[in-house]
Scaffold this active site. Structure first.
Site, PDB file in Angstrom:
ATOM      1  N   THR A  59       0.844  -1.186   0.000  1.00  0.00           N
ATOM      2  CA  THR A  59       0.000   0.000   0.000  1.00  0.00           C
ATOM      3  C   THR A  59       0.883   1.241   0.000  1.00  0.00           C
ATOM      4  O   THR A  59       2.087   1.160  -0.254  1.00  0.00           O
ATOM      5  CB  THR A  59      -0.997  -0.043   1.174  1.00  0.00           C
ATOM      6  OG1 THR A  59      -1.927   1.035   1.045  1.00  0.00           O
ATOM      7  CG2 THR A  59      -0.309   0.000   2.517  1.00  0.00           C
ATOM      8  N   LYS A  73       2.915   1.051  -4.135  1.00  0.00           N
ATOM      9  CA  LYS A  73       2.198   0.325  -5.188  1.00  0.00           C
ATOM     10  C   LYS A  73       2.843   0.466  -6.561  1.00  0.00           C
ATOM     11  O   LYS A  73       2.955  -0.512  -7.304  1.00  0.00           O
ATOM     12  CB  LYS A  73       0.745   0.783  -5.243  1.00  0.00           C
ATOM     13  CG  LYS A  73      -0.044   0.465  -3.985  1.00  0.00           C
ATOM     14  CD  LYS A  73      -1.478   0.956  -4.090  1.00  0.00           C
ATOM     15  CE  LYS A  73      -2.226   0.698  -2.791  1.00  0.00           C
ATOM     16  NZ  LYS A  73      -3.645   1.114  -2.868  1.00  0.00           N
ATOM     17  N   ASP A 108      -7.335  -2.963  -6.224  1.00  0.00           N
ATOM     18  CA  ASP A 108      -8.023  -1.800  -5.669  1.00  0.00           C
ATOM     19  C   ASP A 108      -9.252  -1.401  -6.477  1.00  0.00           C
ATOM     20  O   ASP A 108     -10.288  -1.039  -5.919  1.00  0.00           O
ATOM     21  CB  ASP A 108      -7.079  -0.595  -5.589  1.00  0.00           C
ATOM     22  CG  ASP A 108      -6.195  -0.623  -4.358  1.00  0.00           C
ATOM     23  OD1 ASP A 108      -6.485  -1.407  -3.434  1.00  0.00           O
ATOM     24  OD2 ASP A 108      -5.214   0.141  -4.316  1.00  0.00           O
ATOM     25  N   ALA A 141      -3.556  10.493  -9.080  1.00  0.00           N
ATOM     26  CA  ALA A 141      -3.137   9.754 -10.272  1.00  0.00           C
ATOM     27  C   ALA A 141      -2.094   8.700  -9.920  1.00  0.00           C
ATOM     28  O   ALA A 141      -1.385   8.203 -10.800  1.00  0.00           O
ATOM     29  CB  ALA A 141      -2.583  10.716 -11.322  1.00  0.00           C
ATOM     30  N   GLY A 142      -1.993   8.361  -8.631  1.00  0.00           N
ATOM     31  CA  GLY A 142      -1.067   7.327  -8.177  1.00  0.00           C
ATOM     32  C   GLY A 142      -1.641   5.937  -8.334  1.00  0.00           C
ATOM     33  O   GLY A 142      -2.607   5.722  -9.085  1.00  0.00           O
ATOM     34  N   ALA A 170     -10.869   6.748  -0.559  1.00  0.00           N
ATOM     35  CA  ALA A 170     -10.136   5.479  -0.439  1.00  0.00           C
ATOM     36  C   ALA A 170      -9.342   5.385   0.851  1.00  0.00           C
ATOM     37  O   ALA A 170      -8.819   4.320   1.181  1.00  0.00           O
ATOM     38  CB  ALA A 170      -9.207   5.302  -1.634  1.00  0.00           C
TER      39      ALA A 170
END
Length: 283
Positions: free
Chosen positions: A83, A87, A124, A149-150, A237
Protein backbone atom coordinates in the site's frame (compact mmCIF):
# COMPACT_ATOMS: atom_id res chain seq x y z
CA UNK A 1 -8.10 -27.05 39.07
CA UNK A 2 -9.42 -23.70 40.27
CA UNK A 3 -11.74 -21.62 38.12
CA UNK A 4 -9.18 -18.89 37.35
CA UNK A 5 -6.62 -21.40 36.09
CA UNK A 6 -9.31 -23.18 34.05
CA UNK A 7 -10.40 -19.95 32.38
CA UNK A 8 -6.77 -19.01 31.61
CA UNK A 9 -6.08 -22.40 29.99
CA UNK A 10 -9.37 -22.25 28.11
CA UNK A 11 -8.42 -18.82 26.73
CA UNK A 12 -5.04 -20.15 25.55
CA UNK A 13 -6.74 -23.07 23.83
CA UNK A 14 -8.98 -20.66 21.93
CA UNK A 15 -6.10 -18.49 20.71
CA UNK A 16 -4.66 -19.42 17.33
CA UNK A 17 -1.00 -20.13 18.03
CA UNK A 18 1.81 -19.04 15.71
CA UNK A 19 4.25 -21.91 15.20
CA UNK A 20 7.06 -22.96 12.91
CA UNK A 21 4.45 -24.37 10.54
CA UNK A 22 2.51 -21.09 10.21
CA UNK A 23 2.45 -19.52 6.74
CA UNK A 24 3.43 -15.85 7.00
CA UNK A 25 2.00 -12.96 4.95
CA UNK A 26 2.54 -9.21 5.26
CA UNK A 27 1.39 -5.73 4.38
CA UNK A 28 4.07 -3.20 3.39
CA UNK A 29 3.43 0.50 4.04
CA UNK A 30 4.95 3.82 5.09
CA UNK A 31 3.46 4.95 7.44
CA UNK A 32 1.92 1.76 8.83
CA UNK A 33 -0.27 2.93 11.74
CA UNK A 34 -3.39 3.44 9.64
CA UNK A 35 -3.62 0.02 7.95
CA UNK A 36 -6.68 -2.14 8.62
CA UNK A 37 -5.63 -5.16 6.57
CA UNK A 38 -4.04 -7.22 9.40
CA UNK A 39 -7.28 -7.27 11.42
CA UNK A 40 -9.43 -8.01 8.39
CA UNK A 41 -7.20 -10.65 6.78
CA UNK A 42 -6.45 -12.46 10.04
CA UNK A 43 -10.19 -12.67 10.72
CA UNK A 44 -10.53 -14.43 7.35
CA UNK A 45 -7.72 -16.83 8.25
CA UNK A 46 -9.42 -17.59 11.58
CA UNK A 47 -12.81 -18.09 9.95
CA UNK A 48 -11.33 -20.49 7.38
CA UNK A 49 -9.27 -22.37 9.98
CA UNK A 50 -6.00 -21.57 8.18
CA UNK A 51 -2.61 -21.75 9.86
CA UNK A 52 -1.64 -18.36 8.42
CA UNK A 53 -0.91 -14.90 9.80
CA UNK A 54 -0.58 -11.47 8.18
CA UNK A 55 1.62 -8.90 9.92
CA UNK A 56 2.43 -5.22 9.22
CA UNK A 57 5.90 -4.34 7.89
CA UNK A 58 6.89 -0.66 8.16
CA UNK A 59 9.33 0.00 5.33
CA UNK A 60 10.35 3.32 3.79
CA UNK A 61 10.75 3.58 -0.01
CA UNK A 62 14.56 3.54 0.28
CA UNK A 63 14.44 0.11 1.92
CA UNK A 64 11.70 -1.47 -0.18
CA UNK A 65 13.88 -3.30 -2.72
CA UNK A 66 16.11 -4.76 0.01
CA UNK A 67 13.12 -5.97 2.02
CA UNK A 68 11.48 -7.55 -1.02
CA UNK A 69 14.75 -9.29 -1.84
CA UNK A 70 14.78 -10.81 1.65
CA UNK A 71 11.16 -11.90 1.45
CA UNK A 72 11.95 -13.88 -1.69
CA UNK A 73 14.23 -16.07 0.43
CA UNK A 74 11.78 -16.71 3.28
CA UNK A 75 10.52 -20.22 2.56
CA UNK A 76 7.52 -19.95 4.92
CA UNK A 77 6.48 -16.63 3.37
CA UNK A 78 3.41 -16.66 1.11
CA UNK A 79 3.06 -13.10 -0.15
CA UNK A 80 2.21 -9.54 0.74
CA UNK A 81 -0.06 -6.58 0.18
CA UNK A 82 1.58 -3.31 -0.87
CA UNK A 83 0.00 0.00 0.00
CA UNK A 84 0.98 3.69 0.12
CA UNK A 85 3.56 4.61 -1.12
CA UNK A 86 4.80 1.31 -2.59
CA UNK A 87 2.20 0.32 -5.19
CA UNK A 88 3.88 1.84 -8.23
CA UNK A 89 7.38 0.73 -7.18
CA UNK A 90 6.22 -2.89 -6.87
CA UNK A 91 5.56 -3.05 -10.61
CA UNK A 92 9.30 -3.28 -11.31
CA UNK A 93 10.11 -5.45 -8.27
CA UNK A 94 7.85 -8.34 -9.35
CA UNK A 95 8.91 -11.06 -11.77
CA UNK A 96 5.45 -11.21 -13.32
CA UNK A 97 2.41 -8.94 -13.14
CA UNK A 98 -1.16 -9.23 -14.35
CA UNK A 99 -2.36 -7.39 -17.46
CA UNK A 100 -4.54 -5.20 -15.22
CA UNK A 101 -1.55 -4.21 -13.07
CA UNK A 102 0.49 -3.40 -16.19
CA UNK A 103 -2.28 -1.13 -17.54
CA UNK A 104 -2.78 0.55 -14.18
CA UNK A 105 0.93 0.95 -13.51
CA UNK A 106 0.81 -0.39 -9.97
CA UNK A 107 0.67 -3.57 -7.88
CA UNK A 108 -1.06 -4.03 -4.52
CA UNK A 109 -1.01 -7.81 -4.00
CA UNK A 110 1.93 -10.17 -4.52
CA UNK A 111 2.24 -13.95 -4.33
CA UNK A 112 5.57 -15.60 -3.55
CA UNK A 113 6.01 -18.80 -5.55
CA UNK A 114 7.94 -21.73 -4.06
CA UNK A 115 11.01 -20.79 -6.08
CA UNK A 116 10.96 -17.19 -4.78
CA UNK A 117 9.41 -15.63 -7.87
CA UNK A 118 6.98 -12.78 -7.15
CA UNK A 119 3.68 -12.51 -9.05
CA UNK A 120 1.78 -9.25 -8.65
CA UNK A 121 -1.69 -7.97 -9.43
CA UNK A 122 -3.85 -4.92 -8.67
CA UNK A 123 -7.19 -5.32 -6.89
CA UNK A 124 -8.02 -1.80 -5.67
CA UNK A 125 -10.26 -1.02 -8.64
CA UNK A 126 -12.30 -4.21 -8.31
CA UNK A 127 -12.61 -3.61 -4.58
CA UNK A 128 -13.85 -0.06 -5.06
CA UNK A 129 -16.52 -0.97 -7.60
CA UNK A 130 -17.70 -3.95 -5.54
CA UNK A 131 -17.92 -1.76 -2.43
CA UNK A 132 -20.17 0.65 -4.33
CA UNK A 133 -22.31 -2.22 -5.59
CA UNK A 134 -22.65 -3.58 -2.05
CA UNK A 135 -24.33 -0.27 -1.18
CA UNK A 136 -26.70 -0.61 -4.15
CA UNK A 137 -24.85 1.81 -6.44
CA UNK A 138 -24.26 0.95 -10.10
CA UNK A 139 -21.65 3.34 -11.50
CA UNK A 140 -22.45 2.58 -15.15
CA UNK A 141 -23.15 5.77 -17.08
CA UNK A 142 -21.85 8.09 -14.34
CA UNK A 143 -19.58 11.10 -14.66
CA UNK A 144 -16.73 10.75 -12.16
CA UNK A 145 -14.39 13.35 -10.66
CA UNK A 146 -11.27 11.49 -9.47
CA UNK A 147 -8.61 13.05 -7.22
CA UNK A 148 -5.16 11.53 -7.60
CA UNK A 149 -3.14 9.75 -10.27
CA UNK A 150 -1.07 7.33 -8.18
CA UNK A 151 -1.48 3.59 -7.74
CA UNK A 152 -4.81 3.57 -5.90
CA UNK A 153 -6.34 6.30 -8.07
CA UNK A 154 -5.21 4.58 -11.27
CA UNK A 155 -6.70 1.28 -10.13
CA UNK A 156 -9.99 2.96 -9.23
CA UNK A 157 -10.04 4.76 -12.59
CA UNK A 158 -9.59 1.52 -14.53
CA UNK A 159 -12.11 -0.26 -12.30
CA UNK A 160 -14.67 2.46 -12.97
CA UNK A 161 -13.94 2.43 -16.70
CA UNK A 162 -14.39 -1.33 -16.79
CA UNK A 163 -17.70 -0.94 -14.91
CA UNK A 164 -19.04 1.36 -17.62
CA UNK A 165 -18.77 4.94 -16.36
CA UNK A 166 -19.35 7.55 -19.07
CA UNK A 167 -16.70 10.11 -18.14
CA UNK A 168 -13.71 10.52 -15.79
CA UNK A 169 -12.06 13.81 -14.88
CA UNK A 170 -8.60 13.28 -13.37
CA UNK A 171 -7.42 15.93 -10.90
CA UNK A 172 -3.88 15.70 -9.52
CA UNK A 173 -1.31 17.99 -7.91
CA UNK A 174 1.11 16.97 -10.67
CA UNK A 175 -0.55 17.82 -13.97
CA UNK A 176 1.90 15.57 -15.83
CA UNK A 177 0.77 12.49 -13.90
CA UNK A 178 -2.89 13.39 -14.50
CA UNK A 179 -2.24 13.60 -18.25
CA UNK A 180 -0.37 10.28 -18.18
CA UNK A 181 -3.27 8.52 -16.43
CA UNK A 182 -5.77 10.08 -18.83
CA UNK A 183 -3.71 8.82 -21.79
CA UNK A 184 -3.59 5.27 -20.40
CA UNK A 185 -7.34 5.31 -19.84
CA UNK A 186 -8.02 6.55 -23.36
CA UNK A 187 -5.72 3.90 -24.85
CA UNK A 188 -7.47 1.09 -22.97
CA UNK A 189 -11.02 2.47 -23.28
CA UNK A 190 -11.26 4.52 -26.51
CA UNK A 191 -14.98 5.24 -26.07
CA UNK A 192 -14.53 6.65 -22.55
CA UNK A 193 -14.67 10.44 -22.19
CA UNK A 194 -11.58 11.55 -20.20
CA UNK A 195 -10.49 15.02 -19.08
CA UNK A 196 -7.83 16.65 -16.90
CA UNK A 197 -9.72 19.96 -16.68
CA UNK A 198 -10.60 19.99 -12.98
CA UNK A 199 -12.25 23.42 -12.99
CA UNK A 200 -15.84 22.12 -12.88
CA UNK A 201 -16.55 19.67 -10.06
CA UNK A 202 -20.29 20.28 -10.00
CA UNK A 203 -21.01 18.58 -13.32
CA UNK A 204 -20.24 15.09 -11.98
CA UNK A 205 -22.23 12.33 -10.32
CA UNK A 206 -19.48 10.78 -8.22
CA UNK A 207 -16.48 12.38 -6.48
CA UNK A 208 -13.67 10.00 -5.50
CA UNK A 209 -10.57 10.82 -3.48
CA UNK A 210 -7.97 8.23 -4.43
CA UNK A 211 -5.09 10.32 -3.09
CA UNK A 212 -3.65 10.42 0.44
CA UNK A 213 -4.96 13.96 1.06
CA UNK A 214 -7.02 13.83 4.24
CA UNK A 215 -4.97 11.21 6.03
CA UNK A 216 -3.17 13.81 8.16
CA UNK A 217 -4.67 16.90 9.87
CA UNK A 218 -2.09 19.08 8.09
CA UNK A 219 -3.10 17.90 4.61
CA UNK A 220 -4.61 20.25 2.06
CA UNK A 221 -8.20 19.57 1.06
CA UNK A 222 -8.39 17.23 -1.97
CA UNK A 223 -11.02 19.49 -3.59
CA UNK A 224 -12.78 22.77 -2.93
CA UNK A 225 -15.50 21.64 -0.50
CA UNK A 226 -17.76 24.54 -1.51
CA UNK A 227 -18.22 22.83 -4.90
CA UNK A 228 -19.93 19.80 -3.34
CA UNK A 229 -23.72 19.65 -3.64
CA UNK A 230 -26.30 17.27 -2.19
CA UNK A 231 -26.69 15.22 -5.39
CA UNK A 232 -23.05 14.15 -5.39
CA UNK A 233 -22.01 10.69 -4.30
CA UNK A 234 -18.70 11.09 -2.47
CA UNK A 235 -16.15 8.34 -1.81
CA UNK A 236 -12.72 8.27 -0.16
CA UNK A 237 -10.14 5.48 -0.44
CA UNK A 238 -8.46 6.48 2.85
CA UNK A 239 -8.90 3.92 5.64
CA UNK A 240 -7.89 6.05 8.64
CA UNK A 241 -9.54 8.28 9.60
CA UNK A 242 -12.71 6.54 8.47
CA UNK A 243 -14.53 9.86 8.17
CA UNK A 244 -12.08 12.10 6.35
CA UNK A 245 -12.52 15.88 6.02
CA UNK A 246 -13.92 15.27 2.53
CA UNK A 247 -16.53 12.81 3.77
CA UNK A 248 -17.48 15.03 6.71
CA UNK A 249 -17.94 18.02 4.41
CA UNK A 250 -19.99 15.94 1.96
CA UNK A 251 -22.18 14.48 4.68
CA UNK A 252 -22.87 17.97 6.06
CA UNK A 253 -24.29 18.85 2.63
CA UNK A 254 -26.57 15.83 2.53
CA UNK A 255 -24.46 13.65 0.23
CA UNK A 256 -24.35 9.87 0.37
CA UNK A 257 -20.77 9.06 1.41
CA UNK A 258 -18.58 5.95 1.01
CA UNK A 259 -15.66 5.43 3.45
CA UNK A 260 -12.54 3.51 2.46
CA UNK A 261 -12.81 0.45 4.70
CA UNK A 262 -15.52 -1.33 2.61
CA UNK A 263 -13.15 -1.15 -0.37
CA UNK A 264 -10.71 -3.30 1.60
CA UNK A 265 -13.47 -5.64 2.77
CA UNK A 266 -14.61 -6.17 -0.83
CA UNK A 267 -11.17 -7.29 -2.03
CA UNK A 268 -9.88 -9.15 1.00
CA UNK A 269 -10.90 -12.61 -0.26
CA UNK A 270 -9.47 -11.79 -3.68
CA UNK A 271 -6.18 -10.93 -1.98
CA UNK A 272 -6.20 -14.15 0.05
CA UNK A 273 -6.77 -16.14 -3.14
CA UNK A 274 -4.07 -14.38 -5.13
CA UNK A 275 -1.50 -14.92 -2.37
CA UNK A 276 -2.38 -18.62 -2.27
CA UNK A 277 -3.89 -18.72 1.23
CA UNK A 278 -7.30 -19.65 -0.22
CA UNK A 279 -8.07 -21.70 -3.33
CA UNK A 280 -9.02 -19.52 -6.31
CA UNK A 281 -12.54 -21.01 -6.49
CA UNK A 282 -13.29 -20.79 -2.74
CA UNK A 283 -15.98 -18.33 -1.61
Amino acid sequence: MNSERYEAEKTLDEVRLITGRTRVFAILADPIYHVKTPQTMNAVFDDQGLDCVLVPFHVAPAGLAALVGGLRRMQNFGGFIATVPHKTSMLDLCDEVSIAARHIGAVNCVRRENDGRLVGTMLDGIGFVEAMRSRGVDVAGMRVFLVGAGGASSAIAFGLADAGVRHITVSNRSAVRAVELAARLTAAYPSLSVSTDASDIGDHDLIVNGSTLGMLPSDADPIDFTCIHAKHLVADAIMEPSMTPLLRAARSKGCVVFPGKPMLDSQILLMARHMGALPVNQA
